[in-house]
Design a protein around this motif. Structure first.
Motif, PDB file in Angstrom:
ATOM      1  N   ARG A 161     -16.675 -17.406   2.847  1.00  0.00           N
ATOM      2  CA  ARG A 161     -15.938 -18.052   1.744  1.00  0.00           C
ATOM      3  C   ARG A 161     -14.694 -18.750   2.263  1.00  0.00           C
ATOM      4  NH1 ARG A 161     -12.588 -13.979  -1.624  1.00  0.00           N
ATOM      5  NH2 ARG A 161     -11.494 -14.136   0.382  1.00  0.00           N
ATOM      6  N   ASP A 162     -13.955 -18.066   3.131  1.00  0.00           N
ATOM      7  CA  ASP A 162     -12.719 -18.636   3.652  1.00  0.00           C
ATOM      8  C   ASP A 162     -12.987 -19.873   4.515  1.00  0.00           C
ATOM      9  OD1 ASP A 162     -11.454 -16.587   2.350  1.00  0.00           O
ATOM     10  OD2 ASP A 162     -11.145 -15.364   4.153  1.00  0.00           O
ATOM     11  N   TYR A 163     -14.077 -19.822   5.283  1.00  0.00           N
ATOM     12  CA  TYR A 163     -14.406 -20.969   6.127  1.00  0.00           C
ATOM     13  C   TYR A 163     -14.851 -22.164   5.286  1.00  0.00           C
ATOM     14  CZ  TYR A 163     -13.730 -19.331  10.873  1.00  0.00           C
ATOM     15  OH  TYR A 163     -13.157 -18.940  12.053  1.00  0.00           O
ATOM     16  N   TYR A 164     -15.638 -21.925   4.251  1.00  0.00           N
ATOM     17  CA  TYR A 164     -16.040 -23.046   3.395  1.00  0.00           C
ATOM     18  C   TYR A 164     -14.843 -23.596   2.624  1.00  0.00           C
ATOM     19  CZ  TYR A 164     -21.000 -22.500   4.396  1.00  0.00           C
ATOM     20  OH  TYR A 164     -22.224 -22.467   5.027  1.00  0.00           O
ATOM     21  N   LYS A 165     -13.870 -22.743   2.323  1.00  0.00           N
ATOM     22  CA  LYS A 165     -12.642 -23.244   1.692  1.00  0.00           C
ATOM     23  C   LYS A 165     -11.906 -24.166   2.662  1.00  0.00           C
ATOM     24  CE  LYS A 165      -9.496 -23.462  -1.566  1.00  0.00           C
ATOM     25  NZ  LYS A 165      -8.497 -24.337  -0.931  1.00  0.00           N
ATOM     26  N   LYS A 166     -11.868 -23.815   3.959  1.00  0.00           N
ATOM     27  CA  LYS A 166     -11.271 -24.699   4.956  1.00  0.00           C
ATOM     28  C   LYS A 166     -12.004 -26.040   4.990  1.00  0.00           C
ATOM     29  CE  LYS A 166      -9.762 -21.053   8.173  1.00  0.00           C
ATOM     30  NZ  LYS A 166      -9.962 -20.496   9.539  1.00  0.00           N
ATOM     31  N   ALA A 167     -13.346 -25.991   4.946  1.00  0.00           N
ATOM     32  CA  ALA A 167     -14.131 -27.227   4.962  1.00  0.00           C
ATOM     33  C   ALA A 167     -13.814 -28.091   3.749  1.00  0.00           C
ATOM     34  CB  ALA A 167     -15.621 -26.893   5.014  1.00  0.00           C
ATOM     35  N   GLN A 168     -13.686 -27.450   2.606  1.00  0.00           N
ATOM     36  CA  GLN A 168     -13.329 -28.185   1.387  1.00  0.00           C
ATOM     37  C   GLN A 168     -11.947 -28.803   1.515  1.00  0.00           C
ATOM     38  OE1 GLN A 168     -12.235 -26.106  -2.367  1.00  0.00           O
ATOM     39  NE2 GLN A 168     -14.117 -27.012  -3.180  1.00  0.00           N
ATOM     40  N   ASP A 169     -10.998 -28.034   2.024  1.00  0.00           N
ATOM     41  CA  ASP A 169      -9.627 -28.521   2.176  1.00  0.00           C
ATOM     42  C   ASP A 169      -9.549 -29.707   3.141  1.00  0.00           C
ATOM     43  OD1 ASP A 169      -8.752 -26.588   0.432  1.00  0.00           O
ATOM     44  OD2 ASP A 169      -8.028 -25.227   1.995  1.00  0.00           O
ATOM     45  N   LEU A 170     -10.474 -29.763   4.094  1.00  0.00           N
ATOM     46  CA  LEU A 170     -10.506 -30.859   5.060  1.00  0.00           C
ATOM     47  C   LEU A 170     -11.246 -32.088   4.532  1.00  0.00           C
ATOM     48  CD1 LEU A 170     -11.099 -28.811   8.330  1.00  0.00           C
ATOM     49  CD2 LEU A 170      -9.061 -30.148   7.757  1.00  0.00           C
ATOM     50  N   GLY A 171     -11.717 -32.009   3.286  1.00  0.00           N
ATOM     51  CA  GLY A 171     -12.353 -33.170   2.663  1.00  0.00           C
ATOM     52  C   GLY A 171     -13.853 -33.223   2.782  1.00  0.00           C
ATOM     53  N   PHE A 186     -27.176 -29.335  -0.329  1.00  0.00           N
ATOM     54  CA  PHE A 186     -26.408 -28.353  -1.101  1.00  0.00           C
ATOM     55  C   PHE A 186     -24.978 -28.448  -0.597  1.00  0.00           C
ATOM     56  CE2 PHE A 186     -25.070 -24.034  -2.410  1.00  0.00           C
ATOM     57  CZ  PHE A 186     -25.448 -24.106  -3.746  1.00  0.00           C
ATOM     58  N   SER A 187     -24.093 -28.904  -1.443  1.00  0.00           N
ATOM     59  CA  SER A 187     -22.766 -29.315  -0.998  1.00  0.00           C
ATOM     60  C   SER A 187     -21.870 -28.130  -0.634  1.00  0.00           C
ATOM     61  CB  SER A 187     -22.075 -30.141  -2.092  1.00  0.00           C
ATOM     62  OG  SER A 187     -21.705 -29.308  -3.175  1.00  0.00           O
ATOM     63  N   VAL A 188     -20.837 -28.437   0.144  1.00  0.00           N
ATOM     64  CA  VAL A 188     -19.801 -27.454   0.456  1.00  0.00           C
ATOM     65  C   VAL A 188     -19.163 -26.940  -0.838  1.00  0.00           C
ATOM     66  CG1 VAL A 188     -17.491 -27.170   1.468  1.00  0.00           C
ATOM     67  CG2 VAL A 188     -19.318 -28.280   2.788  1.00  0.00           C
ATOM     68  N   ASP A 189     -18.898 -27.829  -1.787  1.00  0.00           N
ATOM     69  CA  ASP A 189     -18.281 -27.417  -3.051  1.00  0.00           C
ATOM     70  C   ASP A 189     -19.122 -26.362  -3.772  1.00  0.00           C
ATOM     71  OD1 ASP A 189     -16.090 -29.072  -2.751  1.00  0.00           O
ATOM     72  OD2 ASP A 189     -16.908 -30.692  -3.996  1.00  0.00           O
ATOM     73  N   LEU A 190     -20.434 -26.614  -3.886  1.00  0.00           N
ATOM     74  CA  LEU A 190     -21.304 -25.663  -4.576  1.00  0.00           C
ATOM     75  C   LEU A 190     -21.476 -24.384  -3.772  1.00  0.00           C
ATOM     76  CD1 LEU A 190     -24.063 -27.969  -6.118  1.00  0.00           C
ATOM     77  CD2 LEU A 190     -22.182 -26.811  -7.284  1.00  0.00           C
ATOM     78  N   THR A 191     -21.522 -24.526  -2.447  1.00  0.00           N
ATOM     79  CA  THR A 191     -21.610 -23.347  -1.587  1.00  0.00           C
ATOM     80  C   THR A 191     -20.415 -22.438  -1.806  1.00  0.00           C
ATOM     81  OG1 THR A 191     -22.858 -24.545   0.104  1.00  0.00           O
ATOM     82  CG2 THR A 191     -21.691 -22.570   0.808  1.00  0.00           C
ATOM     83  N   LEU A 192     -19.234 -23.027  -1.813  1.00  0.00           N
ATOM     84  CA  LEU A 192     -18.012 -22.245  -2.016  1.00  0.00           C
ATOM     85  C   LEU A 192     -18.021 -21.583  -3.386  1.00  0.00           C
ATOM     86  CD1 LEU A 192     -15.217 -21.340  -1.091  1.00  0.00           C
ATOM     87  CD2 LEU A 192     -14.314 -23.537  -1.901  1.00  0.00           C
ATOM     88  N   LYS A 193     -18.461 -22.309  -4.393  1.00  0.00           N
ATOM     89  CA  LYS A 193     -18.522 -21.742  -5.746  1.00  0.00           C
ATOM     90  C   LYS A 193     -19.417 -20.510  -5.780  1.00  0.00           C
ATOM     91  CE  LYS A 193     -21.500 -22.829  -8.696  1.00  0.00           C
ATOM     92  NZ  LYS A 193     -22.739 -22.285  -9.327  1.00  0.00           N
ATOM     93  N   ASP A 194     -20.599 -20.615  -5.185  1.00  0.00           N
ATOM     94  CA  ASP A 194     -21.554 -19.509  -5.243  1.00  0.00           C
ATOM     95  C   ASP A 194     -21.076 -18.305  -4.442  1.00  0.00           C
ATOM     96  OD1 ASP A 194     -23.080 -21.125  -6.814  1.00  0.00           O
ATOM     97  OD2 ASP A 194     -24.748 -21.331  -5.417  1.00  0.00           O
ATOM     98  N   ILE A 195     -20.510 -18.555  -3.248  1.00  0.00           N
ATOM     99  CA  ILE A 195     -20.039 -17.426  -2.449  1.00  0.00           C
ATOM    100  C   ILE A 195     -18.861 -16.750  -3.126  1.00  0.00           C
ATOM    101  CG2 ILE A 195     -19.041 -16.729  -0.245  1.00  0.00           C
ATOM    102  CD1 ILE A 195     -20.732 -18.730   1.158  1.00  0.00           C
ATOM    103  N   ARG A 196     -17.995 -17.526  -3.757  1.00  0.00           N
ATOM    104  CA  ARG A 196     -16.886 -16.916  -4.508  1.00  0.00           C
ATOM    105  C   ARG A 196     -17.416 -16.000  -5.607  1.00  0.00           C
ATOM    106  NH1 ARG A 196     -12.955 -22.184  -5.252  1.00  0.00           N
ATOM    107  NH2 ARG A 196     -11.415 -21.645  -3.633  1.00  0.00           N
ATOM    108  N   LEU A 197     -18.415 -16.487  -6.353  1.00  0.00           N
ATOM    109  CA  LEU A 197     -19.000 -15.657  -7.400  1.00  0.00           C
ATOM    110  C   LEU A 197     -19.595 -14.384  -6.818  1.00  0.00           C
ATOM    111  CD1 LEU A 197     -20.800 -18.336  -9.639  1.00  0.00           C
ATOM    112  CD2 LEU A 197     -18.710 -17.063 -10.189  1.00  0.00           C
ATOM    113  N   GLY A 198     -20.272 -14.518  -5.666  1.00  0.00           N
ATOM    114  CA  GLY A 198     -20.892 -13.359  -5.042  1.00  0.00           C
ATOM    115  C   GLY A 198     -19.868 -12.353  -4.540  1.00  0.00           C
ATOM    116  N   VAL A 199     -18.808 -12.827  -3.903  1.00  0.00           N
ATOM    117  CA  VAL A 199     -17.764 -11.932  -3.408  1.00  0.00           C
ATOM    118  C   VAL A 199     -17.051 -11.251  -4.576  1.00  0.00           C
ATOM    119  CG1 VAL A 199     -15.547 -11.849  -2.196  1.00  0.00           C
ATOM    120  CG2 VAL A 199     -17.459 -13.135  -1.219  1.00  0.00           C
TER     121      VAL A 199
END
Length: 284
Positions: A261-271, A231-244
């Motif tokens: 959400r903020d931490y997974y956004k950092k992970a996404q930003d880091l590639g 379950f990818s970081v991208d999808l994780t971030l999407k779902d947590i954003r929807l939940g928040v």
């Protein structure tokens, strides 16, 4: 009963193959030829457009990444709800927010189409083998009409109430589970820094109040630095954003999910977006 399936990604393709293996008459559509070919290896047929598929079937499944993709498909761009048969049913297994589910349900009803929001539990492997839970929301009489069918493709079919309850449950589940992944990663890193053997840490933690599904699934992944996507970081971030966002609309604080959400956004930003959410460990 003719069944259609639109959206053959990781979860959708797995569920579609499960349905095909149950010997149902299934036609599929996806914008990816590779996804179609993978699904057709076990049977079924493909069609050239989503509109064509919608017009032919009695039961239509959709499994798309984002709420806007569903709206584009169903009511705004392709508008395939206009093509569906009167009395047919749309079963959406995407992870979406309650507001989107309500909008789609109301629009479907206005066009004589029944609607069930049916997010799935666990992952693609379980969807394909028929053990992923179905969290079903919609009118109770519609659920009972299709309950026996759903029980042929899942070992756990649960009626949650209306579409809001079903979609919210999936978001809350992912908020809890994905936040747990970060707490677990933090703990594993702290144990490593203090010199606790990683294998011993995993074994002992499982016999404490810190035991969890994520410990069993992603504890070994983190220890082995294995970030192959379940379950990818991208999808994780999407779902947590929807939940928040859902929590904000309800005037309910969700500080830990917001931090996740903020931490997974950092992970996404880091590639790390295409890697498994266990890659959140690399932030520590």
């Amino acid at each position: 009963m003719k069944i259609g399936f639109i959206g053959l990604g990781a979860m959708g393709g797995s569920l579609a193959r499960n349905i095909i293996r149950q010997k149902y008459d299934v036609k599929v559509y996806d914008i990816s030829e590779t996804a179609i070919e993978k699904t057709l290896q076990v049977g079924g047929e493909s069609v050239t457009t989503a509109n064509e598929l919608a017009a032919e079937v009695d039961v239509l499944f959709t499994s798309l990444p984002l709420p806007r993709h569903l709206k584009d498909l169903l009511i705004e761009n392709e508008r395939i709800l206009d093509d569906m048969k009167d009395g047919s049913v749309l079963i959406d297994v995407s992870t979406v927010d309650p507001d989107t589910a309500r909008e789609l349900s109301d629009c479907a009803e206005s066009k004589g189409v029944q609607f069930l929001a049916c997010p799935l539990g666990k992952g693609p492997a379980q969807a394909e083998e028929g053990t992923a839970a179905f969290f079903v929301g919609g009118k109770e009489e519609v659920f009972h009409r299709y309950e026996n069918f759903l029980n042929t493709i899942s070992t756990s079919v649960v009626y949650m109430g209306d579409v809001e309850q079903a979609t919210a449950f999936k978001l809350i589940s992912n908020m809890i589970g994905m936040t747990n992944v970060l707490v677990l990663a933090e703990g594993i890193r702290l144990a490593e820094k203090i010199g606790i053997d990683p294998d011993l840490f995993q074994e002992l933690l499982a016999d404490t109040g810190a035991d969890s599904y994520q410990l069993k699934l992603r504890g070994p992944m983190i220890r082995n630095r294995d970030y192959e996507t379940k379950f990818s970081v991208d999808l994780t971030l999407k779902d947590i954003r929807l939940g928040v966002n859902m929590a904000n609309k309800l005037d309910q604080i969700a500080p830990f999910s917001t931090l996740a959400r903020d931490y997974y956004k950092k992970a996404q930003d880091l590639g790390f977006g295409k890697e498994d959410c266990a890659a959140g460990y690399k932030l520590f």
